[in-house]
Scaffold this motif. Structure first.
Motif, PDB file in Angstrom:
ATOM      1  N   PRO A 148       0.562  -1.289  -0.041  1.00 27.79           N
ATOM      2  CA  PRO A 148       0.080  -0.093   0.136  1.00 27.79           C
ATOM      3  C   PRO A 148       0.962   1.301   0.095  1.00 27.79           C
ATOM      4  O   PRO A 148       1.779   1.466   0.765  1.00 27.79           O
ATOM      5  CB  PRO A 148      -0.616  -0.163   1.142  1.00 27.79           C
ATOM      6  N   GLY A 149       0.441   2.269  -0.875  1.00 22.52           N
ATOM      7  CA  GLY A 149       1.293   3.426  -0.801  1.00 22.52           C
ATOM      8  C   GLY A 149       2.430   3.320  -1.877  1.00 22.52           C
ATOM      9  O   GLY A 149       3.121   4.197  -1.918  1.00 22.52           O
ATOM     10  N   GLY A 150       2.829   2.358  -2.106  1.00 20.77           N
ATOM     11  CA  GLY A 150       4.041   1.968  -3.242  1.00 20.77           C
ATOM     12  C   GLY A 150       3.783   1.764  -4.342  1.00 20.77           C
ATOM     13  O   GLY A 150       2.525   2.099  -5.049  1.00 20.77           O
ATOM     14  N   PRO A 151       4.795   1.717  -5.392  1.00 16.78           N
ATOM     15  CA  PRO A 151       4.585   1.911  -6.779  1.00 16.78           C
ATOM     16  C   PRO A 151       3.992   0.565  -7.381  1.00 16.78           C
ATOM     17  O   PRO A 151       4.140  -0.510  -6.836  1.00 16.78           O
ATOM     18  CB  PRO A 151       6.083   2.037  -7.199  1.00 16.78           C
ATOM     19  N   SER A 152       3.692   0.672  -8.611  1.00 11.01           N
ATOM     20  CA  SER A 152       2.951  -0.335  -9.366  1.00 11.01           C
ATOM     21  C   SER A 152       4.387  -1.308  -9.633  1.00 11.01           C
ATOM     22  O   SER A 152       5.397  -0.817  -9.880  1.00 11.01           O
ATOM     23  CB  SER A 152       2.383   0.017 -10.262  1.00 11.01           C
ATOM     24  N   ASP A 153       3.807  -2.520  -9.799  1.00  9.37           N
ATOM     25  CA  ASP A 153       5.106  -3.570 -10.321  1.00  9.37           C
ATOM     26  C   ASP A 153       4.486  -3.750 -11.926  1.00  9.37           C
ATOM     27  O   ASP A 153       3.133  -3.970 -12.268  1.00  9.37           O
ATOM     28  CB  ASP A 153       4.940  -4.741  -9.707  1.00  9.37           C
ATOM     29  N   VAL A 154       5.187  -3.583 -12.842  1.00  7.74           N
ATOM     30  CA  VAL A 154       5.130  -3.868 -14.188  1.00  7.74           C
ATOM     31  C   VAL A 154       5.657  -5.206 -14.858  1.00  7.74           C
ATOM     32  O   VAL A 154       6.803  -5.336 -14.649  1.00  7.74           O
ATOM     33  CB  VAL A 154       5.328  -2.588 -14.809  1.00  7.74           C
ATOM     34  N   ARG A 155       4.799  -5.961 -15.616  1.00 13.12           N
ATOM     35  CA  ARG A 155       5.209  -7.077 -16.423  1.00 13.12           C
ATOM     36  C   ARG A 155       4.915  -6.626 -18.006  1.00 13.12           C
ATOM     37  O   ARG A 155       4.039  -6.270 -18.170  1.00 13.12           O
ATOM     38  CB  ARG A 155       4.275  -8.222 -16.074  1.00 13.12           C
ATOM     39  N   VAL A 156       5.992  -6.630 -18.686  1.00  9.03           N
ATOM     40  CA  VAL A 156       5.761  -6.416 -20.183  1.00  9.03           C
ATOM     41  C   VAL A 156       5.887  -7.764 -21.086  1.00  9.03           C
ATOM     42  O   VAL A 156       6.805  -8.675 -20.739  1.00  9.03           O
ATOM     43  CB  VAL A 156       7.086  -5.523 -20.726  1.00  9.03           C
ATOM     44  N   LEU A 157       5.053  -8.244 -21.547  1.00 14.26           N
ATOM     45  CA  LEU A 157       4.895  -9.389 -22.469  1.00 14.26           C
ATOM     46  C   LEU A 157       4.784  -8.800 -23.880  1.00 14.26           C
ATOM     47  O   LEU A 157       4.521  -7.583 -24.172  1.00 14.26           O
ATOM     48  CB  LEU A 157       3.688 -10.124 -22.050  1.00 14.26           C
TER      49      LEU A 157
END
Length: 235
Positions: free
Chosen positions: A9-18
């Motif tokens: 909570p309050g942190g950045p998003s995590d991104v998966r690039v496919l």
């Protein structure tokens, strides 16, 4: 950066690039709800899985995937309030279409005041640009709980991509360590576990990535050895 699915909570998003899509995960609200943004890389259409809480954070997530803040669809995985507290605000800003499981649609509308445009049933498909997500009904946590399944294409090139691998957004129906709560109801538990086994474990491989409605991600391979334990313990 390698996607892990570990967000706070309050942190950045995590991104998966496919190859076909980008998947973004963020944690919102006091119950560490996970919301996921699926972006079609070719047509830039976007789908949000669960407008759970913190509408400003979710709208920022939408802008991460689309500078134009485009959001085509919001899928609500089930009718529990912690999964749609931001729905009205997100839809008001973006004009997104709303979809939910057929048996939870009325509850979502009653709680949020937002009409459900599409009632989802097992086997339906939801389009995100040129990408297809399959609807899988997983009944038990609620009567209308649904999961969404995306499969990577046969030919992939992105680092970390796996040809044909499934990615399943399970809501509160499957987590690391077991299925979702059924309130101690043995009939509902049996129904949920049966659906999870027959509609997920029996259909998809061990490399299938599971994106749950709270907390950390997992894979079917990590959970498969424990299914009999879950059945024996009854939760």
């Amino acid at each position: 950066m390698t996607y892990t699915g570990d967000v706070r909570p309050g942190g950045p998003s995590d991104v998966r690039v496919l190859d076909e899509v980008e998947i973004r995960k963020v944690s919102v609200g006091p119950m560490d709800n996970a919301a996921y943004l699926v972006t079609c890389r070719r047509q830039h259409a976007q789908l949000l899985v669960d407008a759970a809480d913190e509408p400003d954070r979710l709208l920022a997530l939408v802008r991460e995937g689309s500078g134009a803040a485009r959001l085509d669809t919001v899928v609500t995985t089930h009718g529990h309030p912690d999964h749609h507290r931001a729905l009205a605000s997100v839809v008001a800003v973006t004009g997104a279409t709303v979809a939910a499981g057929a048996d939870d649609a009325a509850a979502v509308t009653d709680a949020t005041g937002v009409p459900v445009d599409r009632a989802l049933r097992d086997g339906d498909v939801v389009l995100v640009g040129h990408v297809t997500l399959e609807v899988v009904a997983l009944r038990g946590h609620t009567d209308g709980s649904v999961a969404l399944v995306y499969r990577e294409p046969e030919h992939v090139g992105e680092p970390g991509a796996v040809a044909g691998r499934a990615h399943v957004f399970t809501g509160d129906s499957l987590f690391p360590g077991g299925v979702g709560s059924t309130g101690g109801d043995a009939v509902r538990f049996d129904r949920l576990l049966t659906d999870v086994v027959e509609r997920l474990f029996d259909r998809f491989g061990d490399d299938t990535w599971v994106y749950p409605g709270h907390g950390r991600d997992t894979t079917l391979g990590a959970e498969r050895p424990h299914v009999d334990e879950w059945r024996a313990r009854g939760w």
